[in-house]
Motif scaffolding. Sequence first.
Motif, PDB file in Angstrom:
ATOM      1  N   MET A  91       0.807  -1.224   0.000  1.00 23.70           N
ATOM      2  CA  MET A  91       0.000   0.000   0.000  1.00 23.70           C
ATOM      3  C   MET A  91       0.841   1.276   0.000  1.00 23.70           C
ATOM      4  O   MET A  91       0.332   2.359  -0.249  1.00 23.70           O
ATOM      5  N   TYR A  92       2.133   1.140   0.261  1.00 25.73           N
ATOM      6  CA  TYR A  92       3.012   2.310   0.289  1.00 25.73           C
ATOM      7  C   TYR A  92       3.644   2.611  -1.079  1.00 25.73           C
ATOM      8  O   TYR A  92       4.344   3.610  -1.231  1.00 25.73           O
ATOM      9  N   GLY A  93       3.428   1.738  -2.038  1.00 27.02           N
ATOM     10  CA  GLY A  93       4.110   1.836  -3.318  1.00 27.02           C
ATOM     11  C   GLY A  93       3.516   2.840  -4.296  1.00 27.02           C
ATOM     12  O   GLY A  93       2.619   3.614  -3.967  1.00 27.02           O
ATOM     13  N   ALA A  94       4.019   2.797  -5.517  1.00 25.92           N
ATOM     14  CA  ALA A  94       3.525   3.670  -6.586  1.00 25.92           C
ATOM     15  C   ALA A  94       2.218   3.099  -7.146  1.00 25.92           C
ATOM     16  O   ALA A  94       2.048   1.888  -7.221  1.00 25.92           O
ATOM     17  N   ALA A 116       2.381 -11.753   4.169  1.00 25.59           N
ATOM     18  CA  ALA A 116       1.309 -12.252   5.026  1.00 25.59           C
ATOM     19  C   ALA A 116       1.140 -11.286   6.190  1.00 25.59           C
ATOM     20  O   ALA A 116       0.121 -11.250   6.856  1.00 25.59           O
ATOM     21  N   LYS A 118       3.652  -7.667   7.971  1.00 28.73           N
ATOM     22  CA  LYS A 118       4.709  -6.698   7.669  1.00 28.73           C
ATOM     23  C   LYS A 118       5.917  -7.406   7.048  1.00 28.73           C
ATOM     24  O   LYS A 118       6.413  -8.381   7.590  1.00 28.73           O
ATOM     25  N   LYS A 121      12.051  -4.619   5.733  1.00 31.93           N
ATOM     26  CA  LYS A 121      12.290  -3.358   5.022  1.00 31.93           C
ATOM     27  C   LYS A 121      13.105  -3.556   3.739  1.00 31.93           C
ATOM     28  O   LYS A 121      12.902  -2.846   2.741  1.00 31.93           O
ATOM     29  N   TYR A 124      11.553  -3.663   0.134  1.00 27.79           N
ATOM     30  CA  TYR A 124      11.241  -2.426  -0.592  1.00 27.79           C
ATOM     31  C   TYR A 124      12.405  -1.978  -1.480  1.00 27.79           C
ATOM     32  O   TYR A 124      12.207  -1.326  -2.495  1.00 27.79           O
ATOM     33  N   PHE A 125      13.600  -2.346  -1.064  1.00 30.97           N
ATOM     34  CA  PHE A 125      14.769  -1.869  -1.803  1.00 30.97           C
ATOM     35  C   PHE A 125      15.309  -2.906  -2.793  1.00 30.97           C
ATOM     36  O   PHE A 125      15.928  -2.557  -3.784  1.00 30.97           O
ATOM     37  N   ALA A 127      13.248  -4.975  -4.422  1.00 31.00           N
ATOM     38  CA  ALA A 127      12.262  -5.091  -5.504  1.00 31.00           C
ATOM     39  C   ALA A 127      12.534  -4.060  -6.596  1.00 31.00           C
ATOM     40  O   ALA A 127      13.025  -2.962  -6.330  1.00 31.00           O
ATOM     41  N   ASP A 128      12.244  -4.422  -7.850  1.00 35.03           N
ATOM     42  CA  ASP A 128      12.351  -3.456  -8.944  1.00 35.03           C
ATOM     43  C   ASP A 128      11.203  -2.454  -8.892  1.00 35.03           C
ATOM     44  O   ASP A 128      11.350  -1.297  -9.246  1.00 35.03           O
ATOM     45  N   ASN A 130       7.819  -1.268  -6.337  1.00 33.60           N
ATOM     46  CA  ASN A 130       6.884  -1.369  -5.218  1.00 33.60           C
ATOM     47  C   ASN A 130       5.578  -0.766  -5.703  1.00 33.60           C
ATOM     48  O   ASN A 130       5.515   0.431  -6.019  1.00 33.60           O
ATOM     49  N   GLU A 140      -3.752  -8.721   1.017  1.00 33.07           N
ATOM     50  CA  GLU A 140      -2.735  -9.119   0.044  1.00 33.07           C
ATOM     51  C   GLU A 140      -3.313 -10.064  -1.005  1.00 33.07           C
ATOM     52  O   GLU A 140      -2.785 -10.160  -2.124  1.00 33.07           O
TER      53      GLU A 140
END
Lengths: 207, 207
Positions: A91-94, A116, A118, A121, A124-125, A127-128, A130, A140
């Motif tokens: 939900m924090y992604g683009a 499933a 949290k 961290k 997030y970095f 991944a190509d 988010n 999810e």
Amino acid sequence: MTMPPSVAVLRIGHRLVRDDRTTTHAVLVSRAMGSEVIYMTDVDDEIKKTLDKVNKRWGGENEFRLEIIDNWKKILKTWKENGGIVVHLTMYGAPINQKIREIKELSQRILVIIGAEKVPKEVYFLADYNIAIGSQPHSEIAALAIFLDRIFEGNQFNKSFLDEKMKIIPSDKGKNVIQRNQVQSSSSSNNNYKNNNNSNPKKKNQN
Amino acid sequence: MTMPPSVAVLRIGHRLVRDDRTTTHAVLVSRAMGSEVIYMTDVDDEIKKTLDKVNKRWGGENEFRLEIIDNWKKILKTWKENGGIVVHLTMYGAPINQKIREIKELSQRILVIIGAEKVPKEVYFLADYNIAIGSQPHSEIAALAIFLDRIFEGNQFNKSFLDEKMKIIPSDKGKNVIQRNQVQSSSSSNNNYKNNNNSNPKKKNQN
């Protein structure tokens, strides 16, 4: 449209509750919507049994699998080394509405990461992408379903699995399920089915 | 496109397991994806508390509600009497790819029915449409999510809720959450936020 990419799902979760139905949902959505494998870090035996039953009944034993892993980071890195891209749903992604076209145009194999709970961290970095399926808290399972529907443009629903024992004939009212005629099919066509249900007033006979 | 229809969700389920996370997912998907209400026949108090918390934090206390009912048939009939249509999501139904256009062109209020488990046979006959989000077993949460995404064509993600305390700023990496500045906002603008998170290397300052 270019050929749909080969897709895998990685579900990261550490403290899975026994008998958590959401785990089953994540597995079945992956299977039904075009993913070829789901990697999971911790799974109850019941989940594997449920998937086996579904595969036996509805087909796809050799087309979709659940793989238990103990190192999600290794899966992710290997995936990238082999030229695939990694899309983490959060939900924090683009916004998906802005990014889906770009992702599809890459025409690469996609590893979809869902949490499933949290996720660490680092995800997030590493991944190509988010990607947010909306910036509100929800599910999810829902996020995965919408992402796959957008990637495959609804074509995932036209796929049929091999070796199914039961097959649904879409129906406006009631249920219309046909059963593969095992005796006949072993000696003749694979398309040999018998109708298995009486509840549909508009029943169509297949053979 | 015509104005998006007003949408409600009815979840029918009789033997809900306490603390079943799928129930929470169904509620949050309904809220996040444009439904105004979810009717449920049996709900644990915990679910209501979770929704209250989400509404308080992320907004929407007056825009989405959970309503406990004891007679689903009455809800369905009243809905139809008031000119709305009823769409039951089921793997036995007609393919969404074939029907979604017709449903959207009706431009009517939609009551979406999902089952927590097997639904009573009557539902198939009382519904105006039985729609399959694929003819394979998966998840009523996934089915609901895809149906709403197709109905609203992704516009549900552009909606923002009123009175939120926290707001996510979409981000390519990490988390960027801003917090509404309660002290200032009571005396000035509602758009007064302060940034609440340090994990995002590309942090954008809002005010």
